[in-house]
Design a protein around this motif. Structure first.
Motif, PDB file in Angstrom:
ATOM      1  N   TRP A 346       0.832  -1.208   0.000  1.00 15.22           N
ATOM      2  CA  TRP A 346       0.000   0.000   0.000  1.00 15.22           C
ATOM      3  C   TRP A 346       0.868   1.260   0.000  1.00 15.22           C
ATOM      4  CZ3 TRP A 346      -0.482   4.084   3.433  1.00 15.22           C
ATOM      5  CH2 TRP A 346      -1.577   4.927   3.205  1.00 15.22           C
ATOM      6  N   ALA A 347       1.996   1.218   0.726  1.00 20.08           N
ATOM      7  CA  ALA A 347       2.865   2.391   0.838  1.00 20.08           C
ATOM      8  C   ALA A 347       3.701   2.626  -0.422  1.00 20.08           C
ATOM      9  CB  ALA A 347       3.796   2.234   2.045  1.00 20.08           C
ATOM     10  N   ALA A 348       3.903   1.596  -1.207  1.00 18.43           N
ATOM     11  CA  ALA A 348       4.886   1.643  -2.294  1.00 18.43           C
ATOM     12  C   ALA A 348       4.656   2.761  -3.319  1.00 18.43           C
ATOM     13  CB  ALA A 348       4.969   0.286  -2.979  1.00 18.43           C
ATOM     14  N   PRO A 349       3.478   2.882  -3.937  1.00 19.16           N
ATOM     15  CA  PRO A 349       3.316   3.889  -4.993  1.00 19.16           C
ATOM     16  C   PRO A 349       3.567   5.319  -4.521  1.00 19.16           C
ATOM     17  CG  PRO A 349       1.517   2.307  -5.063  1.00 19.16           C
ATOM     18  CD  PRO A 349       2.257   2.059  -3.782  1.00 19.16           C
ATOM     19  N   GLY A 350       3.196   5.613  -3.290  1.00 15.78           N
ATOM     20  CA  GLY A 350       3.399   6.952  -2.769  1.00 15.78           C
ATOM     21  C   GLY A 350       4.859   7.331  -2.622  1.00 15.78           C
ATOM     22  N   ARG A 351       5.729   6.332  -2.517  1.00 15.52           N
ATOM     23  CA  ARG A 351       7.150   6.609  -2.376  1.00 15.52           C
ATOM     24  C   ARG A 351       7.755   7.212  -3.642  1.00 15.52           C
ATOM     25  NH1 ARG A 351       8.464   6.992   2.639  1.00 15.52           N
ATOM     26  NH2 ARG A 351      10.637   6.742   1.994  1.00 15.52           N
ATOM     27  N   VAL A 352       7.108   7.002  -4.798  1.00 16.99           N
ATOM     28  CA  VAL A 352       7.688   7.451  -6.075  1.00 16.99           C
ATOM     29  C   VAL A 352       6.732   8.334  -6.865  1.00 16.99           C
ATOM     30  CG1 VAL A 352       9.265   5.486  -6.259  1.00 16.99           C
ATOM     31  CG2 VAL A 352       6.955   5.294  -7.200  1.00 16.99           C
ATOM     32  N   LYS A 353       5.640   8.774  -6.250  1.00 17.90           N
ATOM     33  CA  LYS A 353       4.620   9.524  -6.991  1.00 17.90           C
ATOM     34  C   LYS A 353       5.128  10.858  -7.536  1.00 17.90           C
ATOM     35  CE  LYS A 353       2.623  11.596  -2.800  1.00 17.90           C
ATOM     36  NZ  LYS A 353       3.150  12.951  -3.051  1.00 17.90           N
ATOM     37  N   ASP A 354       6.165  11.418  -6.906  1.00  8.50           N
ATOM     38  CA  ASP A 354       6.676  12.718  -7.345  1.00  8.50           C
ATOM     39  C   ASP A 354       7.727  12.608  -8.447  1.00  8.50           C
ATOM     40  OD1 ASP A 354       5.055  14.033  -5.500  1.00  8.50           O
ATOM     41  OD2 ASP A 354       6.577  13.888  -3.917  1.00  8.50           O
ATOM     42  N   PHE A 355       8.126  11.384  -8.796  1.00 11.12           N
ATOM     43  CA  PHE A 355       9.172  11.202  -9.803  1.00 11.12           C
ATOM     44  C   PHE A 355       8.567  11.197 -11.203  1.00 11.12           C
ATOM     45  CE2 PHE A 355      11.663   8.661  -6.411  1.00 11.12           C
ATOM     46  CZ  PHE A 355      12.169   9.839  -5.875  1.00 11.12           C
ATOM     47  N   THR A 356       7.969  12.318 -11.591  1.00  9.46           N
ATOM     48  CA  THR A 356       7.338  12.407 -12.900  1.00  9.46           C
ATOM     49  C   THR A 356       8.281  13.058 -13.902  1.00  9.46           C
ATOM     50  OG1 THR A 356       6.368  14.590 -12.558  1.00  9.46           O
ATOM     51  CG2 THR A 356       5.098  12.678 -11.771  1.00  9.46           C
ATOM     52  N   CYS A 357       8.058  12.778 -15.185  1.00  8.03           N
ATOM     53  CA  CYS A 357       8.874  13.369 -16.245  1.00  8.03           C
ATOM     54  C   CYS A 357       8.785  14.890 -16.217  1.00  8.03           C
ATOM     55  CB  CYS A 357       8.415  12.849 -17.605  1.00  8.03           C
ATOM     56  SG  CYS A 357       8.639  11.068 -17.847  1.00  8.03           S
ATOM     57  N   GLU A 358       7.556  15.413 -16.046  1.00  5.08           N
ATOM     58  CA  GLU A 358       7.370  16.864 -16.050  1.00  5.08           C
ATOM     59  C   GLU A 358       8.083  17.523 -14.875  1.00  5.08           C
ATOM     60  OE1 GLU A 358       3.457  15.247 -17.801  1.00  5.08           O
ATOM     61  OE2 GLU A 358       4.982  14.618 -16.355  1.00  5.08           O
ATOM     62  N   ALA A 359       8.008  16.924 -13.696  1.00  7.04           N
ATOM     63  CA  ALA A 359       8.639  17.519 -12.520  1.00  7.04           C
ATOM     64  C   ALA A 359      10.153  17.541 -12.675  1.00  7.04           C
ATOM     65  CB  ALA A 359       8.242  16.752 -11.262  1.00  7.04           C
ATOM     66  N   ALA A 360      10.727  16.441 -13.160  1.00  5.85           N
ATOM     67  CA  ALA A 360      12.177  16.393 -13.357  1.00  5.85           C
ATOM     68  C   ALA A 360      12.618  17.421 -14.388  1.00  5.85           C
ATOM     69  CB  ALA A 360      12.598  14.994 -13.778  1.00  5.85           C
ATOM     70  N   ALA A 361      11.870  17.503 -15.502  1.00  2.00           N
ATOM     71  CA  ALA A 361      12.223  18.457 -16.554  1.00  2.00           C
ATOM     72  C   ALA A 361      12.098  19.894 -16.066  1.00  2.00           C
ATOM     73  CB  ALA A 361      11.348  18.232 -17.785  1.00  2.00           C
ATOM     74  N   ALA A 362      11.054  20.186 -15.299  1.00  2.42           N
ATOM     75  CA  ALA A 362      10.867  21.539 -14.778  1.00  2.42           C
ATOM     76  C   ALA A 362      12.016  21.925 -13.850  1.00  2.42           C
ATOM     77  CB  ALA A 362       9.532  21.635 -14.045  1.00  2.42           C
ATOM     78  N   THR A 363      12.477  20.981 -13.027  1.00  3.11           N
ATOM     79  CA  THR A 363      13.608  21.248 -12.134  1.00  3.11           C
ATOM     80  C   THR A 363      14.871  21.514 -12.944  1.00  3.11           C
ATOM     81  OG1 THR A 363      12.642  19.857 -10.415  1.00  3.11           O
ATOM     82  CG2 THR A 363      14.989  20.331 -10.242  1.00  3.11           C
ATOM     83  N   LEU A 364      15.079  20.725 -13.996  1.00  5.51           N
ATOM     84  CA  LEU A 364      16.247  20.918 -14.841  1.00  5.51           C
ATOM     85  C   LEU A 364      16.208  22.277 -15.544  1.00  5.51           C
ATOM     86  CD1 LEU A 364      18.832  19.921 -16.221  1.00  5.51           C
ATOM     87  CD2 LEU A 364      17.384  18.846 -17.963  1.00  5.51           C
ATOM     88  N   LEU A 365      15.077  22.602 -16.109  1.00  3.30           N
ATOM     89  CA  LEU A 365      14.940  23.878 -16.821  1.00  3.30           C
ATOM     90  C   LEU A 365      15.205  25.056 -15.891  1.00  3.30           C
ATOM     91  CD1 LEU A 365      11.808  23.035 -18.975  1.00  3.30           C
ATOM     92  CD2 LEU A 365      14.130  23.371 -19.827  1.00  3.30           C
ATOM     93  N   ALA A 366      14.687  24.971 -14.672  1.00  4.00           N
ATOM     94  CA  ALA A 366      14.922  26.049 -13.707  1.00  4.00           C
ATOM     95  C   ALA A 366      16.402  26.161 -13.358  1.00  4.00           C
ATOM     96  CB  ALA A 366      14.088  25.810 -12.449  1.00  4.00           C
ATOM     97  N   ALA A 367      17.060  24.987 -13.204  1.00  8.70           N
ATOM     98  CA  ALA A 367      18.495  24.994 -12.891  1.00  8.70           C
ATOM     99  C   ALA A 367      19.307  25.616 -14.012  1.00  8.70           C
ATOM    100  CB  ALA A 367      18.962  23.564 -12.629  1.00  8.70           C
ATOM    101  N   LEU A 368      18.826  25.429 -15.252  1.00  9.40           N
ATOM    102  CA  LEU A 368      19.516  25.980 -16.421  1.00  9.40           C
ATOM    103  C   LEU A 368      19.139  27.440 -16.694  1.00  9.40           C
ATOM    104  CD1 LEU A 368      19.105  22.917 -18.794  1.00  9.40           C
ATOM    105  CD2 LEU A 368      21.227  23.681 -17.715  1.00  9.40           C
ATOM    106  N   GLY A 369      18.226  27.978 -15.881  1.00 10.68           N
ATOM    107  CA  GLY A 369      17.793  29.348 -16.062  1.00 10.68           C
ATOM    108  C   GLY A 369      16.863  29.551 -17.227  1.00 10.68           C
ATOM    109  N   LEU A 370      16.099  28.496 -17.589  1.00 12.71           N
ATOM    110  CA  LEU A 370      15.182  28.568 -18.752  1.00 12.71           C
ATOM    111  C   LEU A 370      13.720  28.564 -18.300  1.00 12.71           C
ATOM    112  CD1 LEU A 370      17.010  26.028 -21.065  1.00 12.71           C
ATOM    113  CD2 LEU A 370      17.172  28.516 -21.107  1.00 12.71           C
TER     114      LEU A 370
END
Length: 370
Positions: A346-370
């Motif tokens: 039951w706990a398993a899916p919640g452990r990785v729910k934030d690891f989405t493609c959009e979230a990772a890309a948004a973090t990268l873009l912000a780090a690159l100043g874009l």
């Protein structure tokens, strides 16, 4: 909208390597956010390249498959042609930022970015402090992007945070889709143990199979995938031979299965009672553990690296001193306890729910100043 390039010489779609999968997820996220991704990789091309329309094969560097570090170093003995080609490609495509996916295999130590193009070094392993290419790569780029908080902490402990470090978490290519409770309960009762792994000695696969208790009767299914790189010649063949030797010893329960595509792995792990990460070296992220958690499959591992933190209550972490036999004990104990197993699943899916493609890309873009 911006154009972002990623460089990894070994890249190909469905390549069973964590760095390739992390790039694929970032590329998908960049596209979903409306930007244009490119991927630069070494030749020669392969038929499956058509799966990634942004893939560009370099003409100035070709590698055998599998390739060794020494093959890359030999191809870059005179780096000028590769540097010129990469800069030309980035300039022609109007690239706004480039991510070198590795110090050597991602050309990070050369940092062949045109003037005015922001560059990032993607970090999937902390290198020895005295390694010259590693230090050159760290000093050359605008931002350093470790793939997990675990790696970021390792970098801080090594005193490497001299510039801008921004964690860009690895992401899943598929959304969490946990198996429904009745099916999950049935899998606990008699479902197979399933493992999907790149073929490498540090994955501890043959050692895990060799430690199997004599009275073990549940199916154990291993997907073994060969990469386009090796640390020494014949490395992967030896690991496969060692695993097949163990399968021949216990043909009643062990099955060796062929490689799967990236999008096929979560469904494979969804049909498992549990998965085991038997690595004898710390995993700095571990995509297969994250994919197992996304479908509600509990994870057993040793108590080091990123996996125990990521899995939390959805897994069991075994002291390294207990060895691979300890993994079997923890596995058997979890499967024998319906309540504890249900809570872990039951706990398993919640452990990785934030690891989405959009979230990772948004973090990268912000780090690159874009």
């Amino acid at each position: 909208m911006s154009t972002i390039a990623f460089c990894l010489l070994s890249y190909r779609p469905d390549h069973p390597s964590g760095i390739e999968r992390s790039i694929a997820a970032l590329v998908e996220g960049v596209r979903r956010l409306g930007h244009t991704p490119l991927i630069l990789a070494a030749g020669p091309g392969r038929q499956e390249d058509v799966k990634e329309p942004g893939l560009i094969r370099l003409e100035t560097i070709t590698l055998p498959r599998p390739a060794l570090n020494q093959d890359v170093l030999a191809a870059l003995a005179d780096p000028a042609p590769v540097v010129e080609e990469v800069r030309g490609i980035l300039a022609r495509h109007g690239v706004d930022a480039v991510c070198w996916a590795d110090t050597l295999w991602g050309l990070g130590y050369l940092n062949p970015a045109p003037q005015g193009v922001t560059s990032a070094l993607m970090v999937h392993k902390i290198r020895p402090s005295g390694e010259d290419r590693w230090q050159r790569a760290l000093a050359a780029v605008d931002v350093v992007c470790p793939a997990s908080d675990y790696l970021a902490a390792q970098g801080a402990a090594a005193g490497l945070h001299h510039g801008t470090w921004v964690t860009v978490p690895n992401a899943l290519l598929t959304a969490p889709a946990p198996v429904e409770p009745a099916r999950r309960a049935a899998l606990r009762g008699d479902g197979p143990i399933r493992i999907a792994s790149r073929v490498e000695p540090a994955k501890g696969l043959a050692e895990f199979l060799a430690a199997m208790p004599e009275n073990w009767s549940r199916p154990v299914e291993l997907v073994l995938a060969e990469a386009d790189f090796e640390f020494w010649s014949g490395m992967q063949s030896q690991v496969i031979a060692d695993c097949r030797e163990q399968a021949a010893r216990r043909p009643d329960v062990i099955r060796i299965l062929p490689a799967l595509g990236w999008l096929e792995v979560p469904a494979f792990l969804a049909g498992a009672a549990a998965t085991v990460i038997s690595s004898t070296e710390p995993e700095t992220f571990c995509h297969t553990a994250a994919e197992a958690l996304s479908v509600g499959t509990p994870v057993i591992s040793f108590d080091f690296g990123n996996v125990p933190t990521m899995a939390g209550p959805a897994g069991r972490a075994v002291p390294e001193a207990d060895g691979h036999s300890g993994l079997w004990t923890a596995l058997a104990d979890l499967l024998a306890d319906p309540g504890t197993y249900r809570q872990a699943s039951w706990a398993a899916p919640g452990r990785v729910k934030d690891f989405t493609c959009e979230a990772a890309a948004a973090t990268l873009l912000a780090a690159l100043g874009l």
